[in-house]
Design an enzyme around this catalytic site. Structure first.
Site: not given
Ligand code: AMP
Length: 281
Positions: A32, A38, A185
């Protein structure tokens, strides 16, 4: 129409019915506090699926004692609006107490790519990640799932888990989405003070310096790591947790950069805010 499901059995039943109807389910696992990174995953998985499920779950078992589980940003209503705007079909947001009953006792561990890097500085983290991702795979029944390359070690670990345990799921790795000044990000960026936020650009500057060094023919990883570590540590508010140069498949350290097949990865803390980033070399 975006449907919200919080019950795991209902999610699984819905997914089974969708598959029986011939639908290809694409899964975007998240914690989230959605940002453009995302949203880019949603846009990419659309090409590979008929139905998009985005999960929102701040997974308690991937946070260690003293980490930011309770402070992790939770912005559910805004997340729902963003998912609607992107055409997500189902948001799966399980309740922690129902997803992990009090007598929960089964875990999934990957024991190679999860060693080192965040595996060292966050003991137990990847066991929490692989366990929750296996649970999400079993409840959402995706044909395809997408993970960001920002969490490069997580992607390597999940790829191995899927291969080793024969999950019938295609894994896509998505490029890192960055702010205009290059900061990757992250849901955690909102906790940086204005000063820390501007200092945080030191991370991408240092990673880019590493690439320049390799382009100049400097391939010795100790030398590159030392320069990158100094560049980040010279920033007043930053403390390097690790800088490593690894193979992106194995996450094992390299002595020499193999151009096109090496990744420099770092974790940096700004007081209590822990940021990670990486760059292809
Ligand atoms: P998180 O909510 O931080 O656990 O991220 C969920 C998914 O989004 C994971 O697969 C992360 O690697 C991906 N994600 C988070 N930040 C980025 C970003 N800046 N660029 C690409 N993917 C991202």
């Amino acid at each position: 129409m975006t449907q919200i499901i919080s019950n795991a059995s209902e999610m699984q039943q819905t997914a089974i019915e969708l598959r029986a109807a011939g639908k290809r389910i694409g899964l975007v696992p998240t914690m989230g506090a959605l940002h453009e990174g995302h949203l880019s995953l949603i846009r990419q998985i659309r090409e590979h699926s008929d139905v998009i499920i985005l999960s929102i779950f701040v997974n308690p078992i991937q946070f260690g004692p003293g980490e930011d589980f309770s402070q992790y940003p939770r912005t559910f209503d805004e997340d729902v609006e963003k998912c609607k705007a992107e055409g997500v079909d189902i948001i799966f947001a399980p309740e922690p107490s129902s997803f992990y009953p009090s007598d929960f006792s089964t875990y999934v561990t990957e024991e190679f790519a999860s060693e080192g890097l965040c595996g060292t500085s966050r003991p137990g983290h990847f066991r929490g990640v692989t366990t929750v991702v296996a649970k999400l795979f079993n409840t959402c029944c995706p044909a395809v799932a997408i993970f960001g390359k920002k969490d490069a070690q997580q992607l390597a670990v999940i790829r191995r888990m899927v291969r080793d345990l024969n999950f019938p799921i295609k894994i896509i790795g998505a490029p890192i989405v960055r702010e205009e000044d290059g900061l990757a990000m992250s849901s955690r960026n909102r906790y940086l003070s204005a000063k820390q936020r501007s200092d945080a650009t030191a991370i991408i500057k240092a990673l880019k310096r590493a690439r320049t060094m390799t382009q100049q023919g400097i391939l010795n990883t100790d030398r590159i790591i030392s320069e990158v570590t100094h560049m980040i540590n010279d920033t007043l508010n930053a403390r390097v947790i690790y800088v490593v140069i690894v193979s992106p498949d194995t996450m094992k350290p390299l002595k020499e950069v193999i151009p096109g097949k090496s990744l420099i990865a770092t974790a940096v803390s700004f007081d209590r805010v822990r940021l990670i980033d990486n760059y292809d070399l």
